[in-house]
Scaffold this active site. Structure first.
Site, PDB file in Angstrom:
ATOM      1  N   ASP A   8     -25.847 -21.102 -31.834  1.00 50.69           N
ATOM      2  CA  ASP A   8     -25.962 -20.091 -30.778  1.00 50.69           C
ATOM      3  C   ASP A   8     -26.454 -18.770 -31.364  1.00 50.69           C
ATOM      4  O   ASP A   8     -27.244 -18.053 -30.733  1.00 50.69           O
ATOM      5  CB  ASP A   8     -24.633 -19.912 -30.039  1.00 50.69           C
ATOM      6  CG  ASP A   8     -23.465 -19.573 -30.958  1.00 50.69           C
ATOM      7  OD1 ASP A   8     -23.618 -19.636 -32.198  1.00 50.69           O
ATOM      8  OD2 ASP A   8     -22.378 -19.253 -30.436  1.00 50.69           O
ATOM      9  N   HIS A  61     -26.718 -26.849 -31.503  1.00 44.62           N
ATOM     10  CA  HIS A  61     -26.041 -28.133 -31.691  1.00 44.62           C
ATOM     11  C   HIS A  61     -25.221 -28.492 -30.457  1.00 44.62           C
ATOM     12  O   HIS A  61     -24.961 -27.654 -29.583  1.00 44.62           O
ATOM     13  CB  HIS A  61     -25.127 -28.065 -32.915  1.00 44.62           C
ATOM     14  CG  HIS A  61     -24.125 -26.944 -32.841  1.00 44.62           C
ATOM     15  ND1 HIS A  61     -23.005 -26.992 -32.052  1.00 44.62           N
ATOM     16  CD2 HIS A  61     -24.101 -25.726 -33.445  1.00 44.62           C
ATOM     17  CE1 HIS A  61     -22.321 -25.872 -32.163  1.00 44.62           C
ATOM     18  NE2 HIS A  61     -22.972 -25.070 -33.004  1.00 44.62           N
TER      19      HIS A  61
END
Length: 425
Positions: free
Chosen positions: A288, A40
């Site tokens: 991540d 994101h």
């Protein structure tokens, strides 16, 4: 006879044999299928800490709330989508077609919004600013966080994964590194008001995350948050990540985390090709941790955390060589990693294979990290392997073929049955 001084240029029989046995890169052919996994965009901090000087102003600094996508995050994803449009302009249709592109996101506001912003760059008609008659919203699919084993993984709910993680954190090298940071964590605890010694390292990572977010948005950091402190926190974070995705038993960890996604990507490609479907691209909007687990499964984790809007692309191409050569392999896999908007994306190479890598070799090398056919052990039983994570379009196609096969089978069975019963054919 070789001239004096020319011995270094002589290729002996053994060296020549070794060169012949080394995997060779295949020439890249036409693009067949693309899978994208991206983090994101920029977000607000996930949390604060007791002595955070900006804690009282959080509602003003982060009006959308902690952990939410920021305007900068929207811009990053829009720019990533435009990059993807430039890269795949000749591959994708000018406008979104549901049979060509499928988008999946984790069930978080920041990843769902990132997917939408990305699509607005990839397909401009999806941009909210388009004229009302031209605006075409694009569906982004998701599942509840508690059910998501494709992009979130069973880290918290899987006893076996916790056993593997405990083995890593109890290893001598891990404990030695942790002991070396005891004084640092004690001082950091005094500065932040948090108990950090003897606690999971993720708590220290959250301090780092807060400081990085604040610095990125131009906020003054406390005097104790020096570059050396941030560097040490990054090293602690890297140790924690290695424990999650690295040795010991890295392959078994991958079977419960990034290997699930890797297996789904390979399954989606193979089914698309086998069934002759028009699907060209699958996009995953995630975190991540998703990229880190995927890098761990591929043996590519390098100690760095993927930045906001980092994107890994799996590009499947037809080889331009004759299919009857060698093992009949005529598809290659290229890995592309975009982690810096100011530089071209990085080509990645799976250990043991050239770039691009023949698909068969890629499957062979990654097999230990992917769940076995019966699934990976988790709750004393087995977590399902990749079929539930397969793109619904593919699952639907398989279902249609199954119905057709059943229908044909019934047609073939009916005359035999009628004959047995003396009926007419």
């Amino acid at each position: 006879m070789a001239e004096p001084g020319s011995q270094g240029h002589t290729v002996g029989p053994l060296l020549l044999l070794l060169l012949l046995l080394l995997p060779r890169a295949l020439p890249e052919g036409p693009l067949l299928f693309v899978a994208l996994v991206f983090r994101h965009g920029d977000r607000a901090p996930l949390a604060s800490y007791p002595t955070d000087p900006h804690k009282e102003a959080a509602s003003t600094l982060w009006p959308r709330g902690l952990g939410q996508l920021t305007k900068e995050g929207i811009r990053q994803q829009l720019e990533l989508g435009r990059f993807l449009r430039r890269r795949y302009k000749a591959f994708l249709s000018p406008e979104y077609k549901r049979e060509e592109v499928y988008i999946r996101s984790t069930d978080f506001d920041r990843t769902l919004e990132s997917a939408q912003a990305n699509l607005a760059g990839l397909f401009p008609e999806a941009a909210p600013g388009s004229p009302e008659t031209d605006w075409k919203p694009i569906p982004v699919h998701t599942v509840p966080v508690s059910e998501d084993k494709l992009l979130r993984f069973p880290m918290r709910s899987c006893p076996r994964y916790h056993e593997l993680l405990r083995e890593s954190t109890e290893a001598a090298d891990y404990q030695e590194a942790l002991e070396g940071w005891t004084d640092f964590l004690t001082r950091l605890g005094n500065f932040t008001g948090l108990s950090l010694v003897g606690e999971p390292l993720r708590r220290a990572w959250k301090v780092l995350d807060t400081l990085i977010c604040q610095r990125a948005h131009g906020l003054d950091l406390p005097s104790w948050a020096s570059p050396d402190v941030l560097r040490t926190l990054s090293q602690i974070s890297a140790l924690d990540i290695r424990a999650h995705v690295g040795p010991p038993r890295a392959a078994e960890k991958a079977q419960l985390t990034g290997g699930i996604l890797l297996d789904a990507i390979l399954s989606n490609f193979s089914r698309t090709q086998r069934l002759g479907l028009p699907l060209k691209m699958v996009m995953y909007s995630a975190h991540d941790s998703t990229l880190l687990a995927l890098q761990g499964a591929l043996g590519l984790y390098d100690g760095n955390t993927p930045p906001y809007a980092a994107c890994m692309a799996f590009e499947f191409r037809g080889s331009s060589r004759e299919p009857e050569e060698e093992d009949g392999e005529n598809v290659t896999v290229s890995l592309i990693y975009r982690n810096d908007t100011s530089r071209p994306p990085l080509p990645l190479r799976v250990p043991g294979c050239p770039a691009p890598c023949p698909l068969g070799r890629f499957q062979q090398l990654t097999a230990p990290a992917r769940p076995p056919a019966h699934g990976a052990p988790c709750h004393g039983s087995y977590e399902p392997a990749s079929p539930p994570a397969t793109v619904p379009l593919l699952a639907g196609a398989v279902a249609v073929l199954a119905v057709l096969s059943l229908g044909l089978g019934l047609l073939a069975w009916r005359p035999r049955c009628l004959r047995a019963l003396g009926g007419t054919v």
